[in-house]
Design a protein around this motif. Structure first.
Motif, PDB file in Angstrom:
ATOM      1  N   PRO A  15      43.343  61.592  94.821  1.00  0.00           N
ATOM      2  CA  PRO A  15      42.318  60.641  95.274  1.00  0.00           C
ATOM      3  C   PRO A  15      42.896  59.376  95.903  1.00  0.00           C
ATOM      4  CG  PRO A  15      41.964  61.252  92.967  1.00  0.00           C
ATOM      5  CD  PRO A  15      43.169  61.985  93.433  1.00  0.00           C
ATOM      6  N   ILE A  16      43.950  58.835  95.265  1.00  0.00           N
ATOM      7  CA  ILE A  16      44.543  57.610  95.813  1.00  0.00           C
ATOM      8  C   ILE A  16      45.182  57.897  97.167  1.00  0.00           C
ATOM      9  CG2 ILE A  16      46.413  55.903  95.463  1.00  0.00           C
ATOM     10  CD1 ILE A  16      45.184  55.314  92.917  1.00  0.00           C
ATOM     11  N   TYR A  17      45.822  59.035  97.284  1.00  0.00           N
ATOM     12  CA  TYR A  17      46.465  59.393  98.558  1.00  0.00           C
ATOM     13  C   TYR A  17      45.414  59.486  99.665  1.00  0.00           C
ATOM     14  CZ  TYR A  17      50.252  61.307 101.369  1.00  0.00           C
ATOM     15  OH  TYR A  17      51.224  61.482 102.317  1.00  0.00           O
ATOM     16  N   LEU A  18      44.266  60.112  99.325  1.00  0.00           N
ATOM     17  CA  LEU A  18      43.202  60.267 100.328  1.00  0.00           C
ATOM     18  C   LEU A  18      42.623  58.909 100.736  1.00  0.00           C
ATOM     19  CD1 LEU A  18      41.402  63.425  98.902  1.00  0.00           C
ATOM     20  CD2 LEU A  18      42.675  63.262 101.052  1.00  0.00           C
ATOM     21  N   GLY A  25      44.377  53.615 106.005  1.00  0.00           N
ATOM     22  CA  GLY A  25      45.637  53.323 106.708  1.00  0.00           C
ATOM     23  C   GLY A  25      46.639  52.550 105.872  1.00  0.00           C
ATOM     24  N   LEU A  26      46.668  52.787 104.572  1.00  0.00           N
ATOM     25  CA  LEU A  26      47.621  52.061 103.724  1.00  0.00           C
ATOM     26  C   LEU A  26      48.866  52.864 103.366  1.00  0.00           C
ATOM     27  CD1 LEU A  26      45.362  50.061 101.222  1.00  0.00           C
ATOM     28  CD2 LEU A  26      46.838  49.156 103.016  1.00  0.00           C
ATOM     29  N   ARG A  68      59.570  68.359  97.719  1.00  0.00           N
ATOM     30  CA  ARG A  68      58.566  69.429  97.738  1.00  0.00           C
ATOM     31  C   ARG A  68      57.199  68.873  97.304  1.00  0.00           C
ATOM     32  NH1 ARG A  68      61.581  73.487  95.623  1.00  0.00           N
ATOM     33  NH2 ARG A  68      61.860  74.607  97.562  1.00  0.00           N
ATOM     34  N   GLN A  69      57.208  68.066  96.242  1.00  0.00           N
ATOM     35  CA  GLN A  69      55.948  67.472  95.756  1.00  0.00           C
ATOM     36  C   GLN A  69      55.362  66.527  96.798  1.00  0.00           C
ATOM     37  OE1 GLN A  69      56.285  65.008  92.212  1.00  0.00           O
ATOM     38  NE2 GLN A  69      54.521  63.894  92.976  1.00  0.00           N
ATOM     39  N   ARG A  70      56.263  65.727  97.397  1.00  0.00           N
ATOM     40  CA  ARG A  70      55.838  64.733  98.386  1.00  0.00           C
ATOM     41  C   ARG A  70      55.214  65.400  99.613  1.00  0.00           C
ATOM     42  NH1 ARG A  70      53.961  61.689 100.829  1.00  0.00           N
ATOM     43  NH2 ARG A  70      54.609  59.760 101.818  1.00  0.00           N
ATOM     44  N   MET A  71      55.882  66.458 100.087  1.00  0.00           N
ATOM     45  CA  MET A  71      55.395  67.145 101.288  1.00  0.00           C
ATOM     46  C   MET A  71      54.111  67.913 101.002  1.00  0.00           C
ATOM     47  SD  MET A  71      58.767  68.550 103.270  1.00  0.00           S
ATOM     48  CE  MET A  71      58.944  69.890 102.142  1.00  0.00           C
ATOM     49  N   THR A  72      54.040  68.519  99.815  1.00  0.00           N
ATOM     50  CA  THR A  72      52.832  69.283  99.480  1.00  0.00           C
ATOM     51  C   THR A  72      51.619  68.366  99.446  1.00  0.00           C
ATOM     52  OG1 THR A  72      54.248  70.687  98.142  1.00  0.00           O
ATOM     53  CG2 THR A  72      51.908  71.004  97.867  1.00  0.00           C
ATOM     54  N   THR A  73      51.777  67.187  98.828  1.00  0.00           N
ATOM     55  CA  THR A  73      50.665  66.233  98.777  1.00  0.00           C
ATOM     56  C   THR A  73      50.225  65.875 100.187  1.00  0.00           C
ATOM     57  OG1 THR A  73      51.732  65.276  96.848  1.00  0.00           O
ATOM     58  CG2 THR A  73      49.917  64.027  97.775  1.00  0.00           C
ATOM     59  N   ASP A  74      51.200  65.587 101.040  1.00  0.00           N
ATOM     60  CA  ASP A  74      50.866  65.137 102.386  1.00  0.00           C
ATOM     61  C   ASP A  74      50.227  66.241 103.216  1.00  0.00           C
ATOM     62  OD1 ASP A  74      51.263  62.789 104.269  1.00  0.00           O
ATOM     63  OD2 ASP A  74      52.000  64.456 105.464  1.00  0.00           O
ATOM     64  N   ILE A  75      50.781  67.421 103.131  1.00  0.00           N
ATOM     65  CA  ILE A  75      50.275  68.491 103.994  1.00  0.00           C
ATOM     66  C   ILE A  75      48.913  68.990 103.498  1.00  0.00           C
ATOM     67  CG2 ILE A  75      51.339  70.555 102.934  1.00  0.00           C
ATOM     68  CD1 ILE A  75      52.250  71.191 105.894  1.00  0.00           C
ATOM     69  N   ALA A  76      48.724  68.995 102.180  1.00  0.00           N
ATOM     70  CA  ALA A  76      47.451  69.481 101.634  1.00  0.00           C
ATOM     71  C   ALA A  76      46.308  68.504 101.915  1.00  0.00           C
ATOM     72  CB  ALA A  76      47.594  69.715 100.135  1.00  0.00           C
ATOM     73  N   THR A  77      46.642  67.210 102.028  1.00  0.00           N
ATOM     74  CA  THR A  77      45.594  66.225 102.277  1.00  0.00           C
ATOM     75  C   THR A  77      45.521  65.845 103.762  1.00  0.00           C
ATOM     76  OG1 THR A  77      47.157  64.452 101.810  1.00  0.00           O
ATOM     77  CG2 THR A  77      45.775  65.151  99.975  1.00  0.00           C
ATOM     78  N   GLY A  78      46.374  66.452 104.570  1.00  0.00           N
ATOM     79  CA  GLY A  78      46.398  66.118 106.000  1.00  0.00           C
ATOM     80  C   GLY A  78      46.812  64.681 106.238  1.00  0.00           C
ATOM     81  N   GLY A  79      47.734  64.186 105.411  1.00  0.00           N
ATOM     82  CA  GLY A  79      48.154  62.790 105.488  1.00  0.00           C
ATOM     83  C   GLY A  79      48.826  62.416 106.799  1.00  0.00           C
TER      84      GLY A  79
END
Lengths: 284, 439
Positions: free
Chosen positions: A134-137, A143-144, B68-79
């Protein structure tokens, strides 16, 4: 009588001296045990990679090759600057929010104050990974991500419960009569806080601030997950030298030494205030 | 005066020129793991930026699990925080199926896609479309101390068997002070002890799942293989073997504390380097040992570069990954960093290069190990998954780590092998049922 006195004193003194010696020895033993991993890390940073994995030894020819390799690979200054900005920024913001909050709770308590305090602390019991997505989203949408502002915000929220609790304890120990005297003299709430409360509880506030700086400096979970390169602090810098495949012990130790050096110096310089603050009100 | 009047205009023009130059620069963020090959890639940033003046590289180097954790979070959320990601053969097909990665089907001719080793390229593709380009690939093999073998009068077989290895380990254990008969991975984790254990189970004729995705961890081959592993490592391994992963064993072997070691081919470069290894002169190597079948006896792992679908600089990212995985890059590393530092296992042309084969005596050996590892046919009985030491399903990380912990507990003697495998079987059954593979 005099003879008895003379005879009685030395054994008492001797036992007191022996106790003191024993306490000193125990104190040194504990301190050295706690300090040993840091000492070993510093020493390993001055070894070659081969010497770092060899049988543990205090005797080796020191080299700066790991420091050179570490500095050649990534810009330490950029990471250090981010750490300073984020640790001090979040501490300043946390104190700014926590001082009025702790004042209200200590001097104008309601039926729910205790409950609110406990609830605030309970947020620390949640594993951070539980709220990562949630925080990441949210950070992505506003844009933070990979910004110092984002990290300052998250560290402020992370440290706020502890900062409020500590300040609340210090404020509660302050005699209310002093504030009441101020009020009798016509001081406003702001003046009461600014001219009486804050100067009198400064050791406590300083040690709370220092603790908050240290906690923010060492925090690794959020800094690794919410930053990439622009806002990455020293914890991300250290993480880049750890590896399950390859020999990087000496370089990792050199990077870690450089990462903890500023906070170690800060702790050293302020240890008197820290101890004074942490024991503030402990003995009445 | 005239010059002064024109000054603001000149400054403005210069500012605009600078701004437009800055705009033309595309900055791409590359996420990668911290190992020797990737550190070399990072050190060659200047060479890439010189050849591509409109692109600058920004590096995020992290430890494998953190990355791996960092990339998974980013790719799964479309960061969209990364433009290039370093992923393994495990993630590539799974992420491609979820449309998280950019397909790489329009590679330029000069990239010579046919030069890539087939097994490696296939492992990074989904239905024939590549989704990541291989940076380096590794298999597993056996390293041994030739001096100890000679002293003991043992001759290494062309294809050693695990029974032979056990006898040699018994003979060589304690041959010199502090020398263990054999070093193997014991640290729990799907990428740690389970990478090795799975190849051992494969060669004993076992598999993770039957064709209906039912786990087979209590089957006879698993029991036999794990009993053998616990006995071998427990009796002839180094002290505290259950906490040794690749790095710890590499350090032990490089210091001369192991008579034999079965692990990644990527360790060869370090072990042959006299400045990092005290056994460089007496280093011998042999194929990974086999038991009942050669199938799946050695693994195949690839580190590859991929472009996440969320990247905003896909063209620049593609230029970078085609450069970093090209023949030209391999030659650049060979010439500037030494030929033993070349990223191995990706291109036929690397092994046709005499400079490389002369500098790396293990080169042909590694090539044949990689070519012989078939992720689509790694077990004696047919199975529904791909992967030699891994199972290409999203649940495998959790399952592998849990089973790895049970096996580590058997190794330390906290449980028996039977108890460990029974509890591992139950846990795997539960995970698979929850994920809907079987009822």
């Amino acid at each position: 009588m005099t003879t008895r006195h003379i005879n009685a004193a030395p054994p008492a003194l001797r036992s007191q001296q022996a106790r003191q010696l024993l306490l000193t020895l125990v104190g040194w033993a504990v301190a050295l045990t706690i300090f040993f991993p840091i000492l070993w890390m510093v020493l390993t940073g001055f070894k070659t990679e081969t010497a770092a994995i060899a049988d543990p030894s205090f005797i080796f020819s020191p080299t700066l090759e790991s420091y050179q390799a570490v500095n050649a690979r990534s810009g330490y200054a950029r990471f250090a600057l981010n750490s300073v900005a984020v640790a001090f920024g979040s501490t300043f913001l946390a104190l700014l929010i926590a001082i009025p909050c702790a004042y209200a709770m200590a001097f104008l308590p309601t039926r729910r104050t205790k409950g609110t305090l406990l609830w605030m602390l309970s947020t620390k019991m949640l594993p951070p990974v539980g709220v990562l997505v949630p925080i990441y989203l949210i950070f992505r949408d506003v844009g933070l991500l990979d910004t110092r502002t984002g990290l300052i915000l998250i560290y402020t929220l992370m440290n706020l419960p502890i900062v409020v609790w500590m300040l609340y304890t210090f404020f509660k120990d302050m005699p209310r009569d002093i504030l009441e005297a101020g009020r009798m003299d016509g001081a406003s709430t702001f003046q009461e806080v600014f001219y009486l409360l804050l100067p009198l509880t400064m050791p406590g506030i300083a040690s709370t601030g220092l603790l908050s700086v240290i906690l923010s400096w060492n925090e690794a979970f959020w800094s690794l997950n919410l930053t990439t390169s622009k806002a990455a602090p020293l914890t991300a810098y250290i993480a880049s030298f750890s590896s399950p495949e390859g020999l990087f012990w000496a370089k990792l130790s050199a990077a870690s030494t450089m990462a903890i050096a500023p906070i170690l110096v800060l702790g050293w310089m302020t240890q008197k205030q820290m101890v004074r603050g942490l024991t503030f009100g402990a003995v009445k | 005066m005239r010059r002064a009047r024109h000054l603001p205009v000149t400054v403005l023009a210069a500012a605009i020129a600078l701004a437009s130059h800055a705009q033309a620069q595309t900055e791409i963020t590359v996420a990668t793991v911290n190992n020797n090959d990737m550190v070399i890639m990072q050190s060659l940033t200047d060479a890439f930026e010189k050849a591509h003046p409109d692109i600058t590289l920004d590096w995020v180097v992290l430890e494998e699990n953190v990355l791996r954790q960092r990339m998974t979070t980013d790719i799964a959320t479309g960061g969209g925080q990364f433009d290039v990601m370093t992923i393994g053969a495990y993630e590539a097909p799974i992420w491609a199926e979820r449309e998280w990665l950019e397909p790489l089907d329009d590679l330029p001719d000069e990239y010579a896609v046919d030069d890539l080793l087939t097994s490696v390229r296939d492992g990074l593709s989904l239905e024939g479309t590549p989704y990541a380009l291989p940076f380096y690939a590794e298999s597993s093999m056996m390293y041994y101390r030739k001096d100890l073998f000679e002293e003991a009068g043992i001759e290494m077989s062309e294809q050693p068997t695990w029974n032979e290895v056990r006898d040699w380990a018994e003979q060589l254990h304690g041959a010199q002070e502090g020398v263990a008969g054999i070093c193997l991975r014991g640290k729990p984790g799907w990428g740690e002890n389970m990478a090795f254990v799975t190849t051992l189970v494969n060669t004993y004729g076992g598999r993770w799942f039957d064709e209906q995705w039912n786990p087979e961890l209590t089957s006879e081959p698993w029991m036999e293989a794990i009993e053998f592993y616990v006995d071998l490592l427990g009796n002839y391994g180094p002290p505290g073997a259950s906490s040794n992963g690749f790095n710890e064993n590499l350090a032990l072997f490089a210091r001369g504390n192991c008579a034999m070691w079965v692990d990644a081919t990527s360790a060869a470069g370090t072990l042959y380097d006299g400045s990092e290894s005290s056994v460089a002169d007496s280093l011998g190597f042999a194929p990974a040992p086999v038991a009942k079948t050669p199938k799946g006896s050695h693994w195949l792992w690839t580190w590859a570069l991929a472009i996440p679908a969320s990247s905003e600089h896909k063209d620049a990212a593609k230029q970078f990954i085609t450069w970093a995985t090209s023949q030209e890059y391999i030659e650049l590393v060979g010439e500037t960093q030494g030929w033993t530092n070349v990223p191995p296992g990706t291109r036929e042309s690397t092994y046709a290069n005499e400079q490389y084969t002369q500098a790396a005596p293990f080169a042909d050996f590694v090539l044949s190990a990689i070519q012989n590892a078939d992720p689509t046919d790694s077990t004696l009985e047919p199975n529904p998954y791909t992967g030699v030491q891994i199972v290409n399903i999203p649940e495998f990380q959790a399952i592998g780590t849990q089973v790895g912990q049970s096996i580590a507990a058997a190794l330390t003697g906290d449980t028996t092998v039977e108890q460990a495998l029974t509890s591992a079987q139950r846990a795997t059954e539960r995970t698979m049922q929850r994920a809907g593979y079987n009822d």
